[in-house]
Design a protein around this motif. Structure first.
Motif: not given
Length: 172
Positions: A1-7, A20-23, A27-30, A101-112
């Motif tokens: 199984m591939t490392n999920p962080a590298e997906e 664009g694309t990113a691992t 995505v989580y770090r940035e 339905f679809k929506f944009l989730f923002q967790d209150g920090s920098k993640l969305s």
């Protein structure tokens, strides 16, 4: 199984257009916006598949959720990801998620992330993926509402928001 962080994931803008694309780790770090699917799975009695995430998950380890799902891979459609994620997490084949339905989730920090939300019914046994699911059960809506309200269980923030929106969607 591939490392999920590298997906590899598609990075999207505020309109859900691929830019664009990113691992997954990048995505989580940035704090890059990406795509996810959520599937609310019910049994024929209307109970909702609810589970506790494993402690090894990158996002919300050990938290509870009333949706199965996950990230959409690069070039993958939301619909294909919904089937893949539901089947992987439940350990079954033949799931037919219905888009809601679809929506944009923002967790209150920098993640969305964009969340495409589905519902499915499953009438057979499940064999949840051990790498994803530490515990599971089928809860009635009342049981789930009590768990969400009493604070005894920590629920994932995106799943909590998706369920709130699901209840609004259903009552509209």
């Amino acid at each position: 199984m591939t490392n999920p962080a590298e997906e590899l994931l598609d990075v999207v803008d505020s309109q859900d257009h691929v830019i664009g694309t990113a691992t997954r780790a990048e995505v989580y770090r940035e704090g890059l916006t990406h795509r996810c699917v959520f599937i609310l799975v019910r049994d024929p009695q209307g109970r909702i598949f609810t589970h506790r995430r494993t402690d090894t998950k990158l996002f919300s380890p050990g938290a509870y959720d009333c949706f199965v799902g996950g990230v959409v891979g690069t070039g993958e459609s939301y619909a294909d990801a919904a089937v893949r994620e539901a089947e992987e997490e439940l350990g079954v084949s033949g799931v037919r998620p219905v888009p809601l339905f679809k929506f944009l989730f923002q967790d209150g920090s920098k993640l969305s992330w964009w969340c495409d939300t589905y519902e499915a019914c499953w009438d057979g046994p499940v064999s949840p993926q051990a790498e994803e699911v530490a515990w599971h059960d089928w809860l009635t809506e009342d049981e789930l509402a009590r768990r969400l309200a009493d604070g005894e269980w920590e629920f994932v923030s995106d799943g909590r928001e998706a369920y709130r929106r699901y209840l609004e969607y259903r009552s509209a």
